[in-house]
Design an enzyme around this catalytic site. Structure first.
Site, short mmCIF file in Angstrom:
data_model
loop_
_atom_site.label_atom_id
_atom_site.label_comp_id
_atom_site.label_asym_id
_atom_site.label_seq_id
_atom_site.Cartn_x
_atom_site.Cartn_y
_atom_site.Cartn_z
N CYS A 103 0.83 -1.21 0.00
CA CYS A 103 0.00 0.00 0.00
C CYS A 103 0.86 1.26 0.00
O CYS A 103 2.03 1.24 0.41
CB CYS A 103 -0.89 0.04 1.24
SG CYS A 103 -2.14 -1.24 1.30
N GLU A 145 0.72 3.93 1.90
CA GLU A 145 1.17 4.38 3.22
C GLU A 145 2.45 3.65 3.63
O GLU A 145 3.39 4.24 4.17
CB GLU A 145 0.09 4.13 4.28
CG GLU A 145 -1.21 4.88 4.04
CD GLU A 145 -2.20 4.13 3.13
OE1 GLU A 145 -1.76 3.34 2.27
OE2 GLU A 145 -3.40 4.33 3.31
N CYS A 198 -1.89 -1.15 7.21
CA CYS A 198 -1.22 0.16 7.22
C CYS A 198 -1.39 0.85 8.57
O CYS A 198 -0.48 1.52 9.05
CB CYS A 198 -1.73 1.04 6.09
SG CYS A 198 -1.14 0.48 4.48
#
Ligand code: THU
Length: 138
Positions: free
Chosen positions: A60, A62, A96
């Site tokens: 991801c 993040e 995340c």
């Protein structure tokens, strides 16, 4: 007009997180996510989601930002900004949130933006209440 008027958010962060999003590699979902970390020295670290044909290997936005920062020796942040192509602001996934808890601090604000500049602001602790951390192993 200010995107969010909390004395912390800077409007230029919107342009920076859009830049981050432009590096997303998303041949499978075509859902582009950008993440921007603002360091304590007001530097920017960029992240985007990087997908994989073996779907669980996807990283991801993040987490790419956080890992990129740590790999450069940058470990102190004042904020994180996230943007997606969705109509409404989207919030970080559970993995995340856990990594944000590990690598940032509980009071750090996370700004979730939509393309039309609506914003939801939550701290890391609000995103992961009662989250597990190294302290829980004392
Ligand atoms: N994605 C992120 O980059 N961040 C999140 O917090 C949620 C999901 C990405 C992963 C995948 O590339 C795409 O969005 C669809 O799940």
């Amino acid at each position: 007009m200010a995107i969010i008027d909390d004395g912390i958010f800077k409007d230029e962060w919107y342009d920076e997180v859009i830049k981050a999003q432009q590096n997303a590699y998303t041949p499978y979902s075509e859902f582009n996510v950008g993440a921007l970390l603002i360091t304590e020295d007001d530097e920017y670290v960029y992240g985007a989601n990087i997908e994989n044909a073996s779907y669980p290997a996807t990283i991801c936005a993040e987490r790419t930002a956080l890992v990129s920062a740590y790999a450069r020796g940058i470990t102190k942040f004042k904020a994180c900004v996230v943007i997606t192509d969705a109509k409404d602001p989207a919030s970080p996934c559970g993995v995340c949130r856990q990594v944000l808890k590990e690598l940032t601090h509980d009071d750090m604000p996370v700004y979730m933006l939509s393309k039309d500049k609506r914003c939801i602001k939550k701290t890391v602790d609000e995103l992961l209440p009662l989250g597990f951390s190294g302290k829980d192993m004392d």
